[in-house]
Design a protein around this motif. Structure first.
Motif, PDB file in Angstrom:
ATOM      1  N   LEU A   1     -14.965 -23.016  32.034  1.00 21.30           N
ATOM      2  CA  LEU A   1     -13.815 -22.127  31.895  1.00 21.30           C
ATOM      3  C   LEU A   1     -14.273 -20.946  31.044  1.00 21.30           C
ATOM      4  O   LEU A   1     -14.783 -21.141  29.934  1.00 21.30           O
TER       5      LEU A   1
ATOM      6  N   HIS B  93      -9.601 -18.750  39.548  1.00 16.70           N
ATOM      7  CA  HIS B  93     -10.595 -19.728  39.958  1.00 16.70           C
ATOM      8  C   HIS B  93     -11.635 -19.040  40.835  1.00 16.70           C
ATOM      9  O   HIS B  93     -11.325 -18.056  41.531  1.00 16.70           O
TER      10      HIS B  93
ATOM     11  N   ASN C 284      -5.299 -26.980  31.625  1.00 15.46           N
ATOM     12  CA  ASN C 284      -5.563 -25.859  32.533  1.00 15.46           C
ATOM     13  C   ASN C 284      -5.005 -24.533  32.003  1.00 15.46           C
ATOM     14  O   ASN C 284      -4.604 -23.678  32.794  1.00 15.46           O
ATOM     15  N   ARG C 285      -5.001 -24.393  30.700  1.00 15.48           N
ATOM     16  CA  ARG C 285      -4.494 -23.155  30.098  1.00 15.48           C
ATOM     17  C   ARG C 285      -5.512 -22.617  29.096  1.00 15.48           C
ATOM     18  O   ARG C 285      -6.425 -23.307  28.661  1.00 15.48           O
TER      19      ARG C 285
ATOM     20  N   ARG D  28     -11.745 -20.240  35.801  1.00 16.31           N
ATOM     21  CA  ARG D  28     -12.540 -21.465  35.985  1.00 16.31           C
ATOM     22  C   ARG D  28     -13.572 -21.202  37.065  1.00 16.31           C
ATOM     23  O   ARG D  28     -13.231 -20.924  38.219  1.00 16.31           O
TER      24      ARG D  28
END
Lengths: 113, 113
Positions: free
Chosen positions: B88, B10, A41-42, B109
């Motif tokens: 992403l 997000h 998640n980076r 994201r």
């Protein structure tokens, strides 16, 4: 057209052992080669690059990479794997003249204690 | 020294909608590149902006457009969203010279339902 191949989806290594993550490339002219690391998640973090000069390039976190023009390879290496090393590693290539950066599909590194 | 920042982190949209993603480059950088990273894949180059002009473009449809502002920040716009646009989205900044490294932000994201 530029392309990068990372033949291993996953590399498993024991803590303390040397590690190698493989990368081969195809590009017209002289290559600019890069390694990036991505944690969950980076975004991507820059590790090292080869532009010109010494074929052995040293980078962040103890990583190094060896440029081999005859084999069109740029393998990432580390003498001793750490438990903090598991992540997704991407090799990327770019030609000269502001060309786009082309990435491989990534290699997941796992380190067992 | 702030690195590359992106907003939002997000986003959830529905098919057919439009979305705008934002990027602020690392201090001193004047070039912004955008990449799409689908799940399990390497980043794919969308386009690059320098001096408020699109300098290079990857294989993405015209639904993907961008802009760079005088302060070097940038926006990525996607119109008529498709389910396949879920990914992403990474922004990278660099100096506008040939050999410079691209530094990446944490990404946005996007989920399209």
């Amino acid at each position: 057209a530029q392309s990068v191949a990372q033949p291993e989806d996953q590399v498993n290594v024991a803590e303390g052992n040397p590690l190698t993550v493989k990368c081969t490339y195809s590009v017209s002219g002289n290559p600019y080669l890069f390694w990036y690391v991505q944690y969950p998640n980076r975004g991507l973090q820059f590790l090292l690059k080869y532009i010109t000069g010494d074929n052995l390039v040293k980078g962040s976190y103890g990583f190094e990479a060896e440029f081999n023009k005859s084999q069109t390879s740029f393998h990432l290496k580390k003498p001793s794997a750490l438990v903090s090393d598991p992540a997704l590693y991407f090799c990327a290539v770019r030609g000269t003249g502001f060309q786009k950066l082309v990435f491989g599909t990534g290699t997941r590194l796992l380190v067992s204690p | 020294d702030a690195g590359v920042t992106q907003s939002p982190t997000h986003l959830i949209k529905t098919r057919g909608q439009q979305v705008t993603l934002r990027c602020s480059p690392k201090s001193g950088h004047d070039t912004v590149s955008w990449y799409q990273q689908a799940l399990g894949q390497g980043p794919q180059f969308i386009f690059q902006y320098y001096e408020e002009e699109e300098r290079q473009r990857g294989n993405f449809p015209d639904r993907f457009s961008g802009h760079q502002f005088p302060n070097y920040s940038s926006e990525l716009n996607v119109n008529a969203l498709l389910l396949g646009d879920s990914a992403l989205y990474l922004c990278a900044s660099s100096l506008g010279t040939d050999q410079e490294t691209q530094y990446f932000g944490p990404g946005t994201r996007l989920l399209v339902l």
